[in-house]
Design a protein around this motif. Structure first.
Motif, PDB file in Angstrom:
ATOM      1  N   ASP A 113      72.432   0.838  78.573  1.00 51.55           N
ATOM      2  CA  ASP A 113      72.747  -0.578  78.487  1.00 51.55           C
ATOM      3  C   ASP A 113      74.196  -0.687  78.018  1.00 51.55           C
ATOM      4  O   ASP A 113      74.900   0.324  77.907  1.00 51.55           O
ATOM      5  CB  ASP A 113      71.773  -1.320  77.563  1.00 51.55           C
ATOM      6  CG  ASP A 113      71.790  -0.799  76.124  1.00 51.55           C
ATOM      7  OD1 ASP A 113      72.741  -0.074  75.730  1.00 51.55           O
ATOM      8  OD2 ASP A 113      70.842  -1.127  75.371  1.00 51.55           O
ATOM      9  N   ILE A 114      74.667  -1.891  77.749  1.00 54.85           N
ATOM     10  CA  ILE A 114      76.067  -2.060  77.403  1.00 54.85           C
ATOM     11  C   ILE A 114      76.428  -1.311  76.121  1.00 54.85           C
ATOM     12  O   ILE A 114      77.494  -0.704  76.018  1.00 54.85           O
ATOM     13  CB  ILE A 114      76.415  -3.565  77.290  1.00 54.85           C
ATOM     14  CG1 ILE A 114      77.906  -3.764  77.000  1.00 54.85           C
ATOM     15  CG2 ILE A 114      75.561  -4.241  76.232  1.00 54.85           C
ATOM     16  CD1 ILE A 114      78.808  -3.377  78.125  1.00 54.85           C
ATOM     17  N   ASP A 115      75.535  -1.313  75.138  1.00 51.45           N
ATOM     18  CA  ASP A 115      75.830  -0.619  73.884  1.00 51.45           C
ATOM     19  C   ASP A 115      75.905   0.889  74.088  1.00 51.45           C
ATOM     20  O   ASP A 115      76.778   1.557  73.518  1.00 51.45           O
ATOM     21  CB  ASP A 115      74.774  -0.961  72.833  1.00 51.45           C
ATOM     22  CG  ASP A 115      74.807  -2.420  72.418  1.00 51.45           C
ATOM     23  OD1 ASP A 115      75.913  -2.955  72.233  1.00 51.45           O
ATOM     24  OD2 ASP A 115      73.732  -3.026  72.291  1.00 51.45           O
ATOM     25  N   ASP A 116      74.984   1.422  74.902  1.00 50.52           N
ATOM     26  CA  ASP A 116      75.014   2.855  75.200  1.00 50.52           C
ATOM     27  C   ASP A 116      76.315   3.228  75.908  1.00 50.52           C
ATOM     28  O   ASP A 116      76.942   4.254  75.604  1.00 50.52           O
ATOM     29  CB  ASP A 116      73.832   3.243  76.100  1.00 50.52           C
ATOM     30  CG  ASP A 116      72.488   3.010  75.450  1.00 50.52           C
ATOM     31  OD1 ASP A 116      72.391   3.129  74.216  1.00 50.52           O
ATOM     32  OD2 ASP A 116      71.527   2.695  76.188  1.00 50.52           O
ATOM     33  N   PHE A 117      76.714   2.387  76.862  1.00 49.95           N
ATOM     34  CA  PHE A 117      77.907   2.670  77.652  1.00 49.95           C
ATOM     35  C   PHE A 117      79.155   2.704  76.770  1.00 49.95           C
ATOM     36  O   PHE A 117      79.974   3.617  76.870  1.00 49.95           O
ATOM     37  CB  PHE A 117      78.067   1.614  78.742  1.00 49.95           C
ATOM     38  CG  PHE A 117      79.317   1.751  79.561  1.00 49.95           C
ATOM     39  CD1 PHE A 117      79.393   2.672  80.593  1.00 49.95           C
ATOM     40  CD2 PHE A 117      80.431   0.966  79.290  1.00 49.95           C
ATOM     41  CE1 PHE A 117      80.556   2.809  81.346  1.00 49.95           C
ATOM     42  CE2 PHE A 117      81.591   1.094  80.029  1.00 49.95           C
ATOM     43  CZ  PHE A 117      81.652   2.014  81.060  1.00 49.95           C
ATOM     44  N   ASP A 164      75.831  -6.292  90.859  1.00 51.00           N
ATOM     45  CA  ASP A 164      74.583  -5.561  91.124  1.00 51.00           C
ATOM     46  C   ASP A 164      74.604  -4.153  90.541  1.00 51.00           C
ATOM     47  O   ASP A 164      73.565  -3.662  90.059  1.00 51.00           O
ATOM     48  CB  ASP A 164      74.336  -5.477  92.636  1.00 51.00           C
ATOM     49  CG  ASP A 164      74.085  -6.835  93.260  1.00 51.00           C
ATOM     50  OD1 ASP A 164      73.770  -7.789  92.512  1.00 51.00           O
ATOM     51  OD2 ASP A 164      74.220  -6.957  94.493  1.00 51.00           O
ATOM     52  N   ASN A 165      75.767  -3.501  90.584  1.00 49.85           N
ATOM     53  CA  ASN A 165      75.828  -2.092  90.193  1.00 49.85           C
ATOM     54  C   ASN A 165      76.303  -1.872  88.767  1.00 49.85           C
ATOM     55  O   ASN A 165      76.326  -0.723  88.313  1.00 49.85           O
ATOM     56  CB  ASN A 165      76.754  -1.340  91.149  1.00 49.85           C
ATOM     57  CG  ASN A 165      76.190  -1.239  92.546  1.00 49.85           C
ATOM     58  OD1 ASN A 165      75.180  -0.570  92.767  1.00 49.85           O
ATOM     59  ND2 ASN A 165      76.805  -1.924  93.490  1.00 49.85           N
ATOM     60  N   TYR A 166      76.642  -2.940  88.080  1.00 47.75           N
ATOM     61  CA  TYR A 166      77.228  -2.789  86.753  1.00 47.75           C
ATOM     62  C   TYR A 166      76.538  -3.716  85.761  1.00 47.75           C
ATOM     63  O   TYR A 166      75.680  -3.295  84.984  1.00 47.75           O
ATOM     64  CB  TYR A 166      78.723  -3.081  86.856  1.00 47.75           C
ATOM     65  CG  TYR A 166      79.585  -2.487  85.773  1.00 47.75           C
ATOM     66  CD1 TYR A 166      79.472  -1.153  85.397  1.00 47.75           C
ATOM     67  CD2 TYR A 166      80.558  -3.262  85.157  1.00 47.75           C
ATOM     68  CE1 TYR A 166      80.303  -0.611  84.424  1.00 47.75           C
ATOM     69  CE2 TYR A 166      81.403  -2.720  84.184  1.00 47.75           C
ATOM     70  CZ  TYR A 166      81.257  -1.395  83.819  1.00 47.75           C
ATOM     71  OH  TYR A 166      82.079  -0.864  82.860  1.00 47.75           O
ATOM     72  N   TYR A 167      76.860  -4.990  85.797  1.00 46.07           N
ATOM     73  CA  TYR A 167      76.368  -5.908  84.770  1.00 46.07           C
ATOM     74  C   TYR A 167      74.850  -6.061  84.777  1.00 46.07           C
ATOM     75  O   TYR A 167      74.215  -6.038  83.716  1.00 46.07           O
ATOM     76  CB  TYR A 167      77.045  -7.268  84.915  1.00 46.07           C
ATOM     77  CG  TYR A 167      78.540  -7.220  84.745  1.00 46.07           C
ATOM     78  CD1 TYR A 167      79.111  -6.643  83.615  1.00 46.07           C
ATOM     79  CD2 TYR A 167      79.392  -7.743  85.712  1.00 46.07           C
ATOM     80  CE1 TYR A 167      80.487  -6.583  83.454  1.00 46.07           C
ATOM     81  CE2 TYR A 167      80.763  -7.695  85.558  1.00 46.07           C
ATOM     82  CZ  TYR A 167      81.310  -7.117  84.437  1.00 46.07           C
ATOM     83  OH  TYR A 167      82.672  -7.058  84.283  1.00 46.07           O
ATOM     84  N   GLY A 200      69.298  -1.760  81.200  1.00 48.99           N
ATOM     85  CA  GLY A 200      69.446  -0.414  80.651  1.00 48.99           C
ATOM     86  C   GLY A 200      69.351   0.674  81.694  1.00 48.99           C
ATOM     87  O   GLY A 200      68.992   1.815  81.368  1.00 48.99           O
ATOM     88  N   SER A 201      69.702   0.357  82.930  1.00 47.55           N
ATOM     89  CA  SER A 201      69.515   1.326  84.016  1.00 47.55           C
ATOM     90  C   SER A 201      70.819   1.817  84.630  1.00 47.55           C
ATOM     91  O   SER A 201      70.800   2.484  85.665  1.00 47.55           O
ATOM     92  CB  SER A 201      68.650   0.705  85.128  1.00 47.55           C
ATOM     93  OG  SER A 201      69.248  -0.479  85.648  1.00 47.55           O
TER      94      SER A 201
END
Length: 392
Positions: free
Chosen positions: A165-169, A146-149, A155-156
């Motif tokens: 989102d995953i790419d930003d992270f 809930d808090n990660y994937y 993108g939140s």
């Protein structure tokens, strides 16, 4: 089969100061009649008891100096410390070790950004999967999902920086202009396996690519200048060990999309696949079995007899074991045993592991030594089950 010997010595030499922790461990021993079957079991349990002694009232541990629980404990060290305790619990069956691990995990779940959003550190998702597997409590799985994937999908994640989102992270995790660029691959290593286990294969692939790309950024140039400041760039060997571990865990044995292009690290530049990277890592071992980085830990490691580092050696062990599984034609076993023997050789009488021989202790590093001593090769165990998509 060896009964408690040094373990009882560790308990009783500290009994006066830490009677509650140690008497509970003694009670567990009396009930379980624990024996040590493996060559490193005693060192593992002694190390865990030391961590229990140093655990703070909030469930965590002080950032560095032992016995200084004067503020809220560090949150980003909970996962590796608890993972070490889980190894010790599996080795010993001592209930007090399991209880300490669960108390620390509860504290770790309170980790938040200033915005109040739950935060997961680089090893948190994999650590919480292990706690979920141990307890069967879906709270731990759901916390990660809930808090990660799921937030990556929308993108939140991290609203304090506008959402990721995953790419930003991945892009923001370790920027090239920071002093810790060499740790990128090490930090992504548990993420690749965790995403597989939670059944988010696309995210696992992203973290895998992040590990490979991070190899291009490795540097063995001691310093760099940015914005008028001079930074030291440590941990290149730890970065290599992290990359080997992360890729081997998910069984990525193909050639990289392109050979490593690391203009600032001539020794990894041109490496084409995991096997070559693992060979390079093994070749870095010191004659005494240790591994080291130019970390600046009050050490001058440029001479012919560099001082080994506990954390780097521990991750090298984990990486070599997993690489041995993937490449059974290799023989890394002597290097693995030698590194484990070095770790036990530097263990102090109180059960703790210094960050380097004669150096200070750090609870995260101590727990990583425990993980390394308890690690064994199991070869591929890839299967589908009720609680996981894959186990590598």
């Amino acid at each position: 089969m060896k009964r408690l010997s040094k373990f009882n010595g560790v308990l009783f030499c500290l009994l006066f100061s830490y009677s509650m922790v140690l008497s509970a461990a003694e009670d567990d021993y009396s009930k379980n009649r624990m024996t040590f079957d493996g060559p490193y079991d005693e060192a593992i349990v002694n190390g865990a008891i030391h961590l229990l002694v140093e655990q703070c009232d909030d469930g965590g541990w002080a950032w560095s100096d032992h016995g200084t629980c004067t503020a809220a404990s560090a949150e980003n060290t909970i996962a590796p410390i608890v993972d070490g305790l889980l190894v010790a619990h599996e080795t010993s069956g001592l209930g007090i070790i399991k209880d300490a691990a669960l108390d620390a995990t509860v504290y770790g779940l309170s980790s938040e950004f200033g915005s109040g959003e739950a935060r997961l550190w680089s090893q948190s998702a994999l650590h919480l999967w292990r706690i979920w597997a141990l307890t069967g409590d879906d709270t731990y799985r759901n916390f990660v999902v809930d808090n990660y994937y799921e937030k990556f999908l929308t993108g939140s994640y991290r609203p304090d920086v506008g959402g990721q989102d995953i790419d930003d992270f991945i892009a923001a995790s370790r920027k090239v202009t920071t002093a810790y660029v060499n740790l990128r691959s090490w930090e992504f290593a548990p993420q690749a396996l965790a995403a597989e286990r939670y059944c988010y294969q696309a995210f696992s692939d992203k973290f895998r690519d992040g590990i490979i790309n991070a190899l291009n950024d490795l540097t063995n140039v001691s310093t760099f200048t940015s914005d008028g400041n001079t930074y030291y760039k440590p941990y290149d060997v730890l970065g290599v060990a992290g990359a080997v571990l992360g890729l081997a865990r998910i069984n990525y044995v193909d050639n990289f999309p392109a050979p490593v292009n690391a203009p600032n690290h001539d020794l990894v530049d041109g490496i084409a696949n995991l096997e070559e990277l693992a060979d390079y890592l093994v070749g870095l071992q010191n004659p005494d079995g240790s591994f080291y980085d130019k970390t600046g830990l009050a050490l001058d490691n440029d001479g012919p007899n560099p001082v080994g580092h506990t954390q780097t050696t521990a991750y090298a062990v984990l990486a070599m074991i997993k690489a041995q599984e993937r490449f059974p034609n290799k023989n890394y076993l002597t290097a693995i045993e030698s590194a484990k023997d070095w770790l036990t050789s530097i263990q102090d009488a109180d059960g703790g592991f210094p960050s380097y021989p004669g150096g200070p202790k750090n609870s995260e590093v101590e727990a990583e030594a425990i993980q390394a001593l308890g690690a064994e090769g199991v070869y591929d165990r890839i299967f589908k089950g009720q609680m996981e998509c894959y186990v590598n």
